[in-house]
Write an enzyme that holds these catalytic residues in place. Sequence first.
Site, PDB file in Angstrom:
ATOM      1  CG  HIS A 292      23.594 -11.861  17.544  1.00 26.65           C
ATOM      2  ND1 HIS A 292      23.294 -12.588  18.681  1.00 26.65           N
ATOM      3  CD2 HIS A 292      22.717 -12.300  16.611  1.00 26.65           C
ATOM      4  CE1 HIS A 292      22.299 -13.413  18.427  1.00 26.65           C
ATOM      5  NE2 HIS A 292      21.934 -13.255  17.171  1.00 26.65           N
ATOM      6  CD  GLU A 293      21.367 -10.139  13.856  1.00 20.81           C
ATOM      7  OE1 GLU A 293      21.138 -10.974  12.951  1.00 20.81           O
ATOM      8  OE2 GLU A 293      20.841 -10.212  14.982  1.00 20.81           O
TER       9      GLU A 293
END
Length: 834
Positions: A292-293
């Site tokens: 996600h990051e």
Amino acid sequence: MGPMSVLTRDEAQTRAQLLDVHHYTVDLDLTTGDETFGSTTLIRFTARTAADTFVEVKPDTLHSAVLDGTPLDPAELDGNRLPLSLTEGEHELRLTATMRYSHTGEGMHRFLDPTDGESYVYTQLFMEDVQRVFAAFDQPDLKAVFELTVTAPDGWTVLTNTVTERQDDGRWKAAPTQPLSTYLVCVAAGPWHSIRTEHAGLPFGIHCRRSLAPHLDADADEIIDVTRACFDRFHEKFDEPYPFDSYDQAFVPEFNAGAMENPGLVTFRDEFVFRSAVTATERMTRAMVIAHEMAHMWFGDLVTLRWWDDIWLNESFAEYMGYQTLNEACPGLFSDTWIDFGVARKAWGYDADQRPSTHPVAPDPDAVPDTASALLNFDGISYAKGASALRQLVTWLGEDDFLAGINIHFKRHKFGNATLADFVDNLAAATDRDVHAWAERWLRTTGADTLTPRLTGEGNRWDLAVDHRGDRPHRIEAGLYDRRPDGELALRERIALDVPQAEPVRLSGPRPDLVVLNDGDLTYAKLRFDAVSEESALRGLSRIPDPLARAVVWNALRDMVRDGELEPAAYLETARAHLPEESELGIVQGVLAFARQYVADRYVPEEDRPAALAGLREIARALLRRTEDGEDPGLRLTAVRALVDSATTPDQIASWLDEGTVHGGPELDPELRWRILARLAVLGATDEAAIAAELERDPSATGQEGAARCRASLPDPAAKAAAWAAMFDTDDLTDLSNYLFTATALGFWQPEQAELVREYVDRFYDAAVALADRRGPAMAEAAGRHAFPAYAVDADALALGERRLADGTMIPALHRKLVDQLDDLARALRVRRA
């Protein structure tokens, strides 16, 4: 100095038209003590015309401000705004200040590790907290290059967005960044334990506190392998290469969020460095957050929103890409990530979307007039619903066209800012489909559609229609299942459907025993069953072969309980019948969590709660029996946790604590020991001496939090009074950190202790308002989330809360949280009445 001001969208637009910000030179001195640090900022910028504006800073003391060589009066600082009168042309602004460390996870957070006495600092500058660290024109569309220099104590390592080097004078100098928004700058400093490697020609690193070094070392290969695999997969998806000079991941203490996408230096909560046993699902969650990051490096960092009304563009995209890319990059390492998304994250979105505080995935700009209102939209809608909408968009558009549009978006706006309109235009450029109309229906509206199958016919001639309550188009699959003699619900076929339908679909063969709409979980909608399918689902849920289909059914049953359409007792009976046979760990964890935290604690009447807990213990014991061979340690750990949390008598779990092991395993690690001790505290079966002894055994930060929770859980008036005072009756010198506050709050309210804490229900609102006013949005959110008396499911508690909401004295962060809590309370009362 006056009160702090929030930035409005109109102010940001005016300042963006006025200024072109080129470069920040920031010098931080972290050697001035434990309470404050030095901050000097030089900003080079251009004013397009002569005008008055302001720069933001939230100092402990502003020592000097110099504009183009002319000193400004520091006393002119009004709250967090220093006025500037600018002529047209180039300018230099230098500000020197003393700034204060925080203990709330905002700005520059400072942490003292109780294990070894080492200190660590890190920044979390999201939304408007850069002003707590250095002066800035603080809005996302005024990107600039940043050069940071940091003076740190001997023995410390300084991490920033770019590669850093220690100079001969002891200071750490970072390479200049690419153009960044102010909220994405990051510094993390301390005696880090670091593991460094290289990938694709770039330096990679993972970092944690020294006291966690053995635990990071144990998981380093998995973390680095996931990072490399996702990095490579994103380069297969995206035309733009990774845009920064390094990739560090720092696991930092007392972090409020899951992680933060600072370019080149992602910060994670250090609970992701596992010091006790965890399940495969929890490892998958960590891997998903890594993915996600990393997705944010492109969507959010390379291309950034222009104003906070488009925060969903950041979070929905990263949420979707995190789950999807992890599936693609690490096949076989974890089970299907979309199962966990459906059970855990998607439920978060459905819950948020049915509250009064719901909002469109992409809200109207007028609904986000300032940063305070924008902060409220970091919720299940911006993350889970938005990701679900993107998954439906990919289903409708096709992945090739979707990625083509995304790559157009990156190419057109790299190192700049973009809006929803830009995003939709770029998608539309890659397809002949009407993306604008889709976006209007999906992104600008609230609530969830409801889909229900309707079958008509006889013999071998049946038609399937979908009753559609709502306005969005859906492309879904309907799973048709037939019951076999052995009880298995075998998949006959999956039918592709566009809803709303032009006409019903003719089925081949007899009436199916179960019809599951949205069988592949490709859209976002509430689902219901026809009468025959509902009976089949309740009887045969564990015999559906596909775990994702089972997750869809469990989600539908969960929603039916919340809507008063399925009795809580029936849900618990379904769990008792099917969880002991469930093979998908994420489903077991999700169902047990909902059954314990909502059904047993809130939805069943108080007199039925013991029976509900007994049912959960029965499920846990069945799972323990099933895992006696040791082949599924994650499932066994889940069962042990459930048995501990649902215990109503102390004998069994106390014996585990005394012996240091569960019979047949596992041995008790710190997490299980504190979990058992907390439950014994609730039951009045331990005391302060035992808590102190356990803290001596585990003096870590996690141990400190465990002890705080246990002490607050004791069924003793003096213990409750002490816990309340620790949360709310403090000052700047005695305030609990964000994590210790949360731990204390989690222990305070217990259904078993209703009479003991009843007097505090009335006191909560004044205390929470005062805390929020003094300590700000992060602690307001913590108070509203964790210190709210959720156990008190009664009409008087609801009426009290509604009166206090109406008096208009709460800051927005607290008000929003309590709106949600009171809506959940009203829902619990409706479920009980139903």
